[in-house]
Design an enzyme around this catalytic site. Sequence first.
Site, PDB file in Angstrom:
ATOM      1  N   HIS A   1      44.887 -69.745  62.438  1.00  0.00           N
ATOM      2  CA  HIS A   1      43.749 -68.821  62.552  1.00  0.00           C
ATOM      3  C   HIS A   1      43.123 -68.480  61.199  1.00  0.00           C
ATOM      4  CE1 HIS A   1      44.415 -68.335  66.750  1.00  0.00           C
ATOM      5  NE2 HIS A   1      45.552 -67.668  66.630  1.00  0.00           N
TER       6      HIS A   1
ATOM      7  N   HIS B   1      46.376 -70.325  71.722  1.00  0.00           N
ATOM      8  CA  HIS B   1      45.206 -69.739  71.066  1.00  0.00           C
ATOM      9  C   HIS B   1      44.487 -70.805  70.254  1.00  0.00           C
ATOM     10  CE1 HIS B   1      48.134 -66.397  71.565  1.00  0.00           C
ATOM     11  NE2 HIS B   1      47.059 -65.741  71.962  1.00  0.00           N
TER      12      HIS B   1
ATOM     13  N   ASP C   1      48.693 -75.019  70.705  1.00  0.00           N
ATOM     14  CA  ASP C   1      48.927 -73.582  70.797  1.00  0.00           C
ATOM     15  C   ASP C   1      48.003 -72.991  71.864  1.00  0.00           C
ATOM     16  OD1 ASP C   1      50.110 -71.245  68.713  1.00  0.00           O
ATOM     17  OD2 ASP C   1      48.364 -70.610  69.868  1.00  0.00           O
TER      18      ASP C   1
END
Length: 309
Positions: A122, A161, A159
């Site tokens: 991220h 996300h 993942d």
Amino acid sequence: MLLLTHPACAAHTPPAGHAERPERLAAVVDAIRDTYPDLPWADAPLATREQLARVHDDALIRQVLDTAVADGTVQLDPDTFLSPGAAEAALRAAGAGVAAVDAVMSGRARRVFCAVRPPGHHATRDTAMGFCFFDSIAVAAAHAMDAHGVERIAIVDFDVHHGNGTQAIFERDPRVVFCSSHQSPLYPETGHADERGIGNIFNAPLPPGTSSEGFRRAWSETLLPAVDAFAPQLLLISAGFDAHQRDPLAQLELDAVDYLWITGQLREISRRHCDGRIVSMLEGGYDLQALGESAAAHAGALVADGASW
């Protein structure tokens, strides 16, 4: 196969009750060691500021490494906290990716799994977010290109996300293809199918409740063909295990066998195009039982053909 980790990766301690806790790393390391006791382990080195600067702005590097955190934590966003051990943990995580690339490109290992935390996918060029300080998989990819002259890298991310940081860093770089499956809607609310970069971005958003069948279809019909067509010289995996049905932060319905399957598919692509070279890095996964079982399944698929140190 080689495994990289470091005790410092467990020394980053977010506030009590935080999902990204040190016990995650123990669950992964213990499960792999119990299942494959003969695999070799090595310590992850520290990444250098120069290696980080290939993908991150100096302001972010200084924020993470130079912020004084004597006691408690410093909050960077609603989910991301610097602790006294955070800087070294983040440097070890990114350094693991660099060392793993060196190992596979030199022929010392065919495949490497980096059992490290905090996660990284991220983190954008200038912002720490979503539990992530530095984008370790991006640091690894940039090192492969700059230090080893690799011209085609595929980064795959399963993942739950979306790896918004990795996508943003490479969406204008024709040397990198980024392929991701992830739940949508879900944090960080990116990764829509029409986000294509310069034609090098492939996203497969999955609605809540997606089963193994839907996950495998997305990879078989869209993402794996994109990786195969790119013919990468190196395959990097953002290995998050939070699409497991037990995970508390999302609502997909996978189990450990699905991680065995996707890793096996990626292993076969790596055989065809890059002499089996794979670097995999731990990302998410927040139910300890599911995380350990899934990581062991992932490692099992990486060593299934007897790839050696």
